[in-house]
Each structure stands twice: as C-alpha cells, then as structure tokens.
Design a protein around this motif. Structure first.
Motif, short mmCIF file in Angstrom:
data_model
loop_
_atom_site.label_atom_id
_atom_site.label_comp_id
_atom_site.label_asym_id
_atom_site.label_seq_id
_atom_site.Cartn_x
_atom_site.Cartn_y
_atom_site.Cartn_z
N PHE A 197 49.51 43.80 24.71
CA PHE A 197 48.27 43.91 25.36
C PHE A 197 47.93 43.74 26.74
O PHE A 197 48.31 42.35 26.99
CB PHE A 197 47.13 43.76 24.65
CG PHE A 197 46.87 44.43 23.44
CD1 PHE A 197 45.86 45.50 23.31
CD2 PHE A 197 47.46 44.46 22.23
CE1 PHE A 197 45.61 46.20 22.21
CE2 PHE A 197 47.31 45.09 21.04
CZ PHE A 197 46.39 46.08 21.09
N LYS A 198 47.71 44.42 27.63
CA LYS A 198 47.30 44.02 29.08
C LYS A 198 45.91 43.47 28.92
O LYS A 198 45.02 44.26 28.32
CB LYS A 198 47.63 44.93 30.05
CG LYS A 198 47.14 44.42 31.26
CD LYS A 198 46.87 45.79 32.35
CE LYS A 198 46.21 45.66 33.69
NZ LYS A 198 45.98 46.99 34.45
N LEU A 199 45.68 42.26 29.67
CA LEU A 199 44.03 41.80 29.48
C LEU A 199 43.65 41.96 30.78
O LEU A 199 44.25 41.48 31.67
CB LEU A 199 44.22 40.25 29.00
CG LEU A 199 45.01 40.02 27.85
CD1 LEU A 199 44.91 38.43 27.74
CD2 LEU A 199 44.71 40.58 26.49
N SER A 200 42.35 42.39 31.09
CA SER A 200 41.77 42.25 32.27
C SER A 200 40.36 41.43 31.91
O SER A 200 39.72 41.79 31.00
CB SER A 200 41.48 43.82 32.88
OG SER A 200 42.69 44.23 33.12
N PHE A 201 40.08 40.57 32.74
CA PHE A 201 39.01 39.63 33.06
C PHE A 201 38.16 39.95 34.10
O PHE A 201 38.66 40.19 35.15
CB PHE A 201 39.42 38.04 32.94
CG PHE A 201 40.41 37.63 31.98
CD1 PHE A 201 39.77 37.29 30.47
CD2 PHE A 201 41.70 37.80 32.14
CE1 PHE A 201 40.63 37.06 29.46
CE2 PHE A 201 42.60 37.30 31.00
CZ PHE A 201 41.93 37.14 29.60
N ARG A 202 36.60 40.02 33.84
CA ARG A 202 35.78 40.06 34.98
C ARG A 202 34.59 38.99 34.83
O ARG A 202 34.30 38.89 33.88
CB ARG A 202 35.15 41.36 35.21
CG ARG A 202 36.27 42.52 35.42
CD ARG A 202 36.84 42.57 36.92
NE ARG A 202 37.56 43.73 37.22
CZ ARG A 202 38.98 43.78 36.88
NH1 ARG A 202 39.33 42.67 36.10
NH2 ARG A 202 39.47 44.89 37.27
N SER A 203 34.22 38.42 36.02
CA SER A 203 33.18 37.63 35.70
C SER A 203 32.12 37.54 36.97
O SER A 203 32.60 38.12 38.14
CB SER A 203 33.84 36.17 35.80
OG SER A 203 32.81 35.20 35.81
N ARG A 204 30.85 37.47 36.67
CA ARG A 204 29.88 37.35 37.86
C ARG A 204 29.13 36.15 37.36
O ARG A 204 27.89 36.33 37.54
CB ARG A 204 29.04 38.68 37.86
CG ARG A 204 28.67 39.08 36.73
CD ARG A 204 27.85 40.43 36.79
NE ARG A 204 27.21 41.14 35.81
CZ ARG A 204 26.75 42.49 35.88
NH1 ARG A 204 27.02 43.26 36.92
NH2 ARG A 204 26.15 43.01 34.63
N CYS A 205 29.78 34.96 37.00
CA CYS A 205 29.04 33.59 36.83
C CYS A 205 30.21 32.73 37.24
O CYS A 205 31.00 33.19 38.02
CB CYS A 205 28.49 33.66 35.53
SG CYS A 205 29.97 33.79 34.13
N GLY A 206 29.90 31.45 36.66
CA GLY A 206 30.83 30.39 37.12
C GLY A 206 32.22 30.43 36.54
O GLY A 206 33.15 29.56 36.58
N VAL A 207 32.54 31.44 35.28
CA VAL A 207 33.77 31.43 34.67
C VAL A 207 34.79 31.97 35.63
O VAL A 207 34.71 32.71 36.51
CB VAL A 207 33.36 32.34 33.61
CG1 VAL A 207 34.90 32.44 32.90
CG2 VAL A 207 32.57 31.95 32.50
N ASP A 208 35.80 31.06 35.78
CA ASP A 208 36.92 31.45 36.58
C ASP A 208 37.98 32.24 36.01
O ASP A 208 38.87 32.05 34.96
CB ASP A 208 37.58 30.32 37.19
CG ASP A 208 38.66 30.47 38.05
OD1 ASP A 208 39.22 31.37 38.30
OD2 ASP A 208 39.01 29.47 39.00
N CYS A 209 37.95 33.55 36.36
CA CYS A 209 38.92 34.67 35.62
C CYS A 209 40.36 34.46 35.85
O CYS A 209 41.18 34.36 35.14
CB CYS A 209 38.64 36.11 36.04
SG CYS A 209 37.16 36.74 35.32
N SER A 210 40.65 33.78 37.03
CA SER A 210 41.82 33.30 37.42
C SER A 210 42.37 32.13 36.44
O SER A 210 43.79 32.00 35.90
CB SER A 210 42.37 32.96 38.79
OG SER A 210 41.62 31.82 39.10
N ALA A 211 41.68 31.42 36.20
CA ALA A 211 42.11 30.16 35.24
C ALA A 211 42.19 30.64 33.74
O ALA A 211 43.18 30.39 33.08
CB ALA A 211 40.84 29.05 35.19
#
Length: 330
Positions: free
Chosen positions: A274-288
């Motif tokens: 599975f390819k995962l995609s993350f999005r955040s509009r808060c303090g959560v760091d998607c790159s981490a």
C-alpha cells in the motif's frame, strides 16, 4: 538551506548532454520541474532527455505537449540512458526513484539534485536544495532567471502547475509573497490559470468520479473527527474504470470534513502493498510519520509505502498516527 545559484549554473554550463529524472508516480511538481528544466537546457543549446521510472498520468499529459518524456522499460532502456550529467528533480530519496535508481547508481557522469523536500539520502549527487521553497518548480524558475533564460509558454504552464498544485492553489502555509512574485512572472510569460485549472480539475473521467465516490464512502473517523482515513483496493480500479493516477489528491477531499486535522489514505498497488499518503493541518509532522515507514515529504503532506494486506498495514500505521496526535495535544 539556500541554493548556490552560481555554482549550479557553472555545473550546468560545464556539460553538454543531460538526463532529467524525477520520482515515481510523477505529479505536477515533478513533471513541471522537468519540462521547465528541459526548456532551460534547450535554450542553452544543450542536449536533454527526460526519463522517468513511471509513465506520465493521462490527466497530466497536457504538461508535455510534445511527449518528450520517456519511460524506462517502455520507450527506452537503462543501457540507452547516457549523458554528461544526470539531474534528479523533486526528490532526494532512493525509494522515490523506482527503477531509475539503479540507472543513477551506475551513471558515470556528473550527478546533481534540485529539490525542496526536507529528507535527504546519499544519492551520490551534489545537492542544490531549498527546503523552505514551496515547490521545486519555483527553484527551476529562479534558475532560469539566474541564467538569463527566457521562459516560454510551455515552460510557464508547467512551472505554474508545479507551484499551484504543491501549494494547494496557494492555500497552504508554504505560500509566501515570493510565491506570488514568481507566479506573476509566469503569467507574464504566458501561463493561463483558467486553462491550467481546467486541464487539472475539469477533465475528470467517469471512472475517476466513481472511484472518488468509493473513497469517500469508506471514510472513517476517530478522535472526535480529528483523524480520518480511507482506502483504495486494486479491484476498485477495474470495477470503476479508473486508473492509478485517479487517486492523486483524493486525500484532500477528506480534509473538507469539518474538524479534520489529520488524514490518511491507503492505496493498494498493482504489485501489492500500500502507498500511504498523510495530510496534516495541525502540529502533526507528516514527514516524520512518513519517515517512520521509509518514506518522506513535507510537514503538511508526505507519503510512504508498506508491504502487506490492508488490515496489517492499518494496524501498523494508525497507532503511530494516533500517538503523534496525542503528543501534539490534538
């Protein structure tokens, strides 16, 4: 990190033939940066080829009207990829190069990387990066200006699409006054926003619409709606008539739900996993988050890949996301 433009220009002028490459599953920033860079090299009298590990998604073919982008294993072979200089654009990760990674490893000429992503692996290249830039396309536009190369309409169109999409059409926090200044330059060079937007968002196939209906119907929510996630299975593509690129940006639809702060989409690949995609509009760091699974990206948007079945992958990923949200007080 800032780019040493004089040094980059010197490296380019010292070579006559070039191979350009970007990441697998190429998006507008990858393709737009390649087309823009190829335009610069064309006008400098250089020989240039663009070779990617994955084909251009059908809905993005308008960025390459002359169909100059080649695909390894389809229109060319590794043995035929020869030049004085190899330039990687819009990625600094081996996994993102796919089959072109082996080509880069065996390449004997000069190797450069122009990118804006935070993560950086030892690609064996000389890096020219600015991690505060909103898109690699912006860096290519600045290079054209630095080298006194005129940007024609095809280049302007490609670079506008690169910057507009990587900023969520100028909605994301990465958008700065400098973004609008380079966009103004691209408009003066022939980019037409209405045409570009129409090509990107008003040419949906019936399969794409049906697939997105499935994606939205599967959306689940946790933590009072602050975390949402959904998935796509291999059979969804054949059953709806969609193609793999039709999942691009689908995750952003879930962010339209009021109260959503973090979103995750799991997309099953044709070869498994599975390819995962993350999005955040808060303090959560998607790159981490993505790096913990061997991927990378930006703080607000990132991706990775994991082998396994849906239930197994979700069982690995969702606890990590929940923990990250708790640590941020979300």
């Amino acid at each position: 990190m800032t780019v040493n433009w004089d040094q980059l220009a010197q490296r380019i002028q010292s070579c006559q033939s070039f191979i350009l490459c970007s990441h697998i599953r190429p998006d507008c920033d990858a393709l737009g940066s390649e087309i823009g860079m190829a335009g610069i090299l064309d006008q400098l009298g250089k020989q240039v080829r663009i070779v990617n590990g994955h084909p251009t998604p059908p809905n993005l073919n308008f960025l390459d009207p002359n169909r100059r982008i080649e695909v390894l294993g389809e229109t060319t072979t590794a043995a035929d990829v020869k030049a004085d200089c190899f330039i990687v654009l819009d990625t600094s990760a081996w996994a993102q190069l796919g089959p072109m990674g082996d080509v880069l490893k065996s390449f004997e000429g000069q190797k450069l990387c122009i990118d804006h992503h935070v993560g950086e692996e030892d690609l064996g290249t000389e890096f020219f990066k600015n991690t505060t830039a909103e898109a690699t396309g912006h860096l290519v536009a600045k290079l054209a200006k630095h080298m006194h190369v005129a940007i024609n309409k095809p280049m302007a169109t490609a670079l506008y699409a690169a910057i507009a999409t990587d900023t969520g059409w100028f909605r994301f926090g990465s958008t700065t006054p400098a973004t609008y200044r380079v966009i103004a330059d691209l408009l003066e060079c022939g980019a037409v926003p209405a045409e570009i937007y129409g090509e990107l968002y008003e040419r949906d196939t019936l399969g794409r619409v049906r697939l997105r209906g499935r994606i939205l119907s599967r959306t689940a929510a946790e933590r009072d709606g602050k975390l949402v996630y959904t998935h796509v299975l291999k059979e969804d593509f054949t059953e709806t008539g969609a193609v793999a690129s039709d999942t691009e940006d689908a995750i952003n639809l879930t962010l339209a739900i009021a109260g959503t702060l973090v979103a995750v989409i799991f997309v099953e690949q044709a070869t498994g996993g599975f390819k995962l995609s993350f999005r955040s509009r808060c303090g959560v760091d998607c790159s981490a988050l993505a790096r913990s699974f061997g991927g990378g990206g930006h703080k607000a948007a990132a991706g990775a890949f994991i082998e396994g079945k849906l239930e197994e992958v979700q069982a690995l990923v969702l606890p990590v996301v929940r923990t990250a949200m708790k640590e941020c007080g979300t």
